[in-house]
Motif scaffolding. Sequence first.
Motif, PDB file in Angstrom:
ATOM      1  N   UNK A 118      19.855  19.923 -21.068  1.00  0.00           N
ATOM      2  CA  UNK A 118      18.675  20.696 -20.721  1.00  0.00           C
ATOM      3  C   UNK A 118      19.050  21.993 -19.799  1.00  0.00           C
ATOM      4  N   UNK A 119      18.157  22.942 -20.156  1.00  0.00           N
ATOM      5  CA  UNK A 119      18.480  24.231 -19.514  1.00  0.00           C
ATOM      6  C   UNK A 119      17.252  24.972 -18.871  1.00  0.00           C
ATOM      7  N   UNK A 120      17.882  26.218 -18.417  1.00  0.00           N
ATOM      8  CA  UNK A 120      16.770  27.234 -17.792  1.00  0.00           C
ATOM      9  C   UNK A 120      17.359  28.779 -18.116  1.00  0.00           C
ATOM     10  N   UNK A 121      16.379  29.633 -18.401  1.00  0.00           N
ATOM     11  CA  UNK A 121      16.701  31.038 -18.632  1.00  0.00           C
ATOM     12  C   UNK A 121      16.108  31.939 -17.743  1.00  0.00           C
ATOM     13  N   UNK A 166      13.648  22.681 -21.315  1.00  0.00           N
ATOM     14  CA  UNK A 166      13.927  24.038 -20.690  1.00  0.00           C
ATOM     15  C   UNK A 166      12.756  24.837 -20.022  1.00  0.00           C
ATOM     16  N   UNK A 167      13.177  25.728 -19.230  1.00  0.00           N
ATOM     17  CA  UNK A 167      12.115  26.394 -18.341  1.00  0.00           C
ATOM     18  C   UNK A 167      12.627  28.062 -18.260  1.00  0.00           C
ATOM     19  N   UNK A 168      11.665  28.963 -18.064  1.00  0.00           N
ATOM     20  CA  UNK A 168      12.054  30.241 -17.843  1.00  0.00           C
ATOM     21  C   UNK A 168      11.880  30.233 -16.307  1.00  0.00           C
ATOM     22  N   UNK A 170      12.754  33.121 -14.483  1.00  0.00           N
ATOM     23  CA  UNK A 170      12.659  34.588 -13.914  1.00  0.00           C
ATOM     24  C   UNK A 170      14.056  35.092 -13.706  1.00  0.00           C
ATOM     25  N   UNK A 171      14.811  36.254 -13.568  1.00  0.00           N
ATOM     26  CA  UNK A 171      15.768  37.059 -13.398  1.00  0.00           C
ATOM     27  C   UNK A 171      16.091  36.741 -11.965  1.00  0.00           C
ATOM     28  N   UNK A 172      17.097  36.041 -11.815  1.00  0.00           N
ATOM     29  CA  UNK A 172      17.529  35.859 -10.399  1.00  0.00           C
ATOM     30  C   UNK A 172      17.000  34.735  -9.628  1.00  0.00           C
ATOM     31  N   UNK A 173      16.550  33.882 -10.468  1.00  0.00           N
ATOM     32  CA  UNK A 173      15.435  32.661  -9.941  1.00  0.00           C
ATOM     33  C   UNK A 173      14.381  33.110  -9.131  1.00  0.00           C
ATOM     34  N   UNK A 174      13.746  34.507  -9.504  1.00  0.00           N
ATOM     35  CA  UNK A 174      12.814  34.963  -8.778  1.00  0.00           C
ATOM     36  C   UNK A 174      11.417  34.340  -9.280  1.00  0.00           C
ATOM     37  N   UNK A 175      11.370  33.814 -10.534  1.00  0.00           N
ATOM     38  CA  UNK A 175       9.931  33.348 -11.087  1.00  0.00           C
ATOM     39  C   UNK A 175       9.694  32.177 -10.626  1.00  0.00           C
ATOM     40  N   UNK A 176       8.591  31.567 -11.183  1.00  0.00           N
ATOM     41  CA  UNK A 176       8.286  30.521 -10.964  1.00  0.00           C
ATOM     42  C   UNK A 176       9.051  29.157 -11.093  1.00  0.00           C
ATOM     43  N   UNK A 177       8.982  27.964 -10.230  1.00  0.00           N
ATOM     44  CA  UNK A 177       9.495  26.808 -10.431  1.00  0.00           C
ATOM     45  C   UNK A 177       8.926  26.188 -11.664  1.00  0.00           C
ATOM     46  N   UNK A 178       9.873  25.109 -12.204  1.00  0.00           N
ATOM     47  CA  UNK A 178       9.164  24.138 -13.231  1.00  0.00           C
ATOM     48  C   UNK A 178       7.816  23.797 -12.792  1.00  0.00           C
ATOM     49  N   UNK A 179       6.912  23.516 -13.758  1.00  0.00           N
ATOM     50  CA  UNK A 179       5.532  22.973 -13.506  1.00  0.00           C
ATOM     51  C   UNK A 179       5.630  21.705 -13.880  1.00  0.00           C
ATOM     52  N   UNK A 180       4.547  21.073 -13.776  1.00  0.00           N
ATOM     53  CA  UNK A 180       4.203  19.712 -14.155  1.00  0.00           C
ATOM     54  C   UNK A 180       4.711  19.124 -15.582  1.00  0.00           C
ATOM     55  N   UNK A 181       4.265  20.056 -16.383  1.00  0.00           N
ATOM     56  CA  UNK A 181       4.464  19.749 -17.833  1.00  0.00           C
ATOM     57  C   UNK A 181       5.967  20.023 -18.090  1.00  0.00           C
ATOM     58  N   UNK A 182       6.860  20.725 -17.776  1.00  0.00           N
ATOM     59  CA  UNK A 182       8.172  20.970 -17.880  1.00  0.00           C
ATOM     60  C   UNK A 182       8.944  19.690 -17.285  1.00  0.00           C
ATOM     61  N   UNK A 183       8.436  19.419 -16.097  1.00  0.00           N
ATOM     62  CA  UNK A 183       8.980  18.116 -15.216  1.00  0.00           C
ATOM     63  C   UNK A 183       8.721  16.694 -16.064  1.00  0.00           C
ATOM     64  N   UNK A 184       7.666  16.889 -16.466  1.00  0.00           N
ATOM     65  CA  UNK A 184       7.389  15.598 -17.270  1.00  0.00           C
ATOM     66  C   UNK A 184       8.025  15.404 -18.700  1.00  0.00           C
ATOM     67  N   UNK A 185       8.441  16.883 -19.273  1.00  0.00           N
ATOM     68  CA  UNK A 185       9.243  16.756 -20.347  1.00  0.00           C
ATOM     69  C   UNK A 185      10.642  16.241 -19.825  1.00  0.00           C
ATOM     70  N   UNK A 186      11.242  16.690 -19.001  1.00  0.00           N
ATOM     71  CA  UNK A 186      12.815  16.366 -18.398  1.00  0.00           C
ATOM     72  C   UNK A 186      12.673  14.664 -18.262  1.00  0.00           C
ATOM     73  N   UNK A 187      11.328  14.357 -17.670  1.00  0.00           N
ATOM     74  CA  UNK A 187      11.449  12.855 -17.522  1.00  0.00           C
ATOM     75  C   UNK A 187      11.570  12.100 -18.830  1.00  0.00           C
ATOM     76  N   UNK A 188      10.739  12.622 -19.550  1.00  0.00           N
ATOM     77  CA  UNK A 188      10.636  12.063 -20.923  1.00  0.00           C
ATOM     78  C   UNK A 188      12.115  11.904 -21.760  1.00  0.00           C
ATOM     79  N   UNK A 189      12.616  13.013 -21.655  1.00  0.00           N
ATOM     80  CA  UNK A 189      13.940  13.272 -22.373  1.00  0.00           C
ATOM     81  C   UNK A 189      14.975  12.252 -21.700  1.00  0.00           C
ATOM     82  N   UNK A 190      14.829  12.008 -20.572  1.00  0.00           N
ATOM     83  CA  UNK A 190      15.843  11.093 -19.775  1.00  0.00           C
ATOM     84  C   UNK A 190      15.475   9.567 -20.120  1.00  0.00           C
ATOM     85  N   UNK A 191      14.043   9.323 -20.216  1.00  0.00           N
ATOM     86  CA  UNK A 191      13.706   7.970 -20.709  1.00  0.00           C
ATOM     87  C   UNK A 191      14.210   7.634 -21.984  1.00  0.00           C
TER      88      UNK A 191
END
Length: 207
Positions: A118-121, A166-168, A170-191
């Motif tokens: 998994x990744x982020x940009x 994956x999650x966007x 923001x440059x330098x980490x200045x954007x939004x943190x991963x929301x509920x849907x993205x975190x749920x996707x990460x949990x699904x991937x791991x399951x």
Amino acid sequence: MAPVNVSVIYYSSTGTVHALAKAAAEGAEKAGATVRLRKVRELAPPQAVEANPAWAQHLQDTADVAEATLDDLSWADAVLFGTPTRFGNVASQLKAFIDTAGGLWQQGGLADKVVSAFTATGTAHGGQESTILALSNTFYHWGGIIVPPGYTDPIQFQTGNPYGTSHVSGIGGAGSAPGEAVLAAAAHQARRVAETAAALKAGRAAS
């Protein structure tokens, strides 16, 4: 489900990939796996870290997270790797850790493990898929069994990345943190990873 060991090994500079890694660890645990959450060593010079307040703060905030060792690879039946994208590729910190695994690979200690990524940009279309595919090159050499999330759960149609969560950020980490849907996707991937590893382990035991 047969009991399995899952390592979630990641690099995160400002916290985005760390959040995804925690969600993945929780997803694997809920699937019945024994989980190790491990960060890799920070290799950037202090002046680079200190130039970005979010980077310096995250380093302090995660001081209690254990650093990955080769034992975390050999112990695991399945491994999820997390990395921010660096010019469409794997962060050097995670790559440096992976490059220490040559001896374990030569001994056959990495073959047949279930693997996923998994990744982020910083920006949309910033190399998310190419980074996951770059990690897959390593998995091919190991003889790993790559398990992507695909479109195997309705949450994937919200997040839109069948290669890996994956999650966007923001440059330098200045954007939004991963929301509920993205975190749920990460949990699904791991399951999915944990369940696949368990099925393989049970099948081998029965053969």
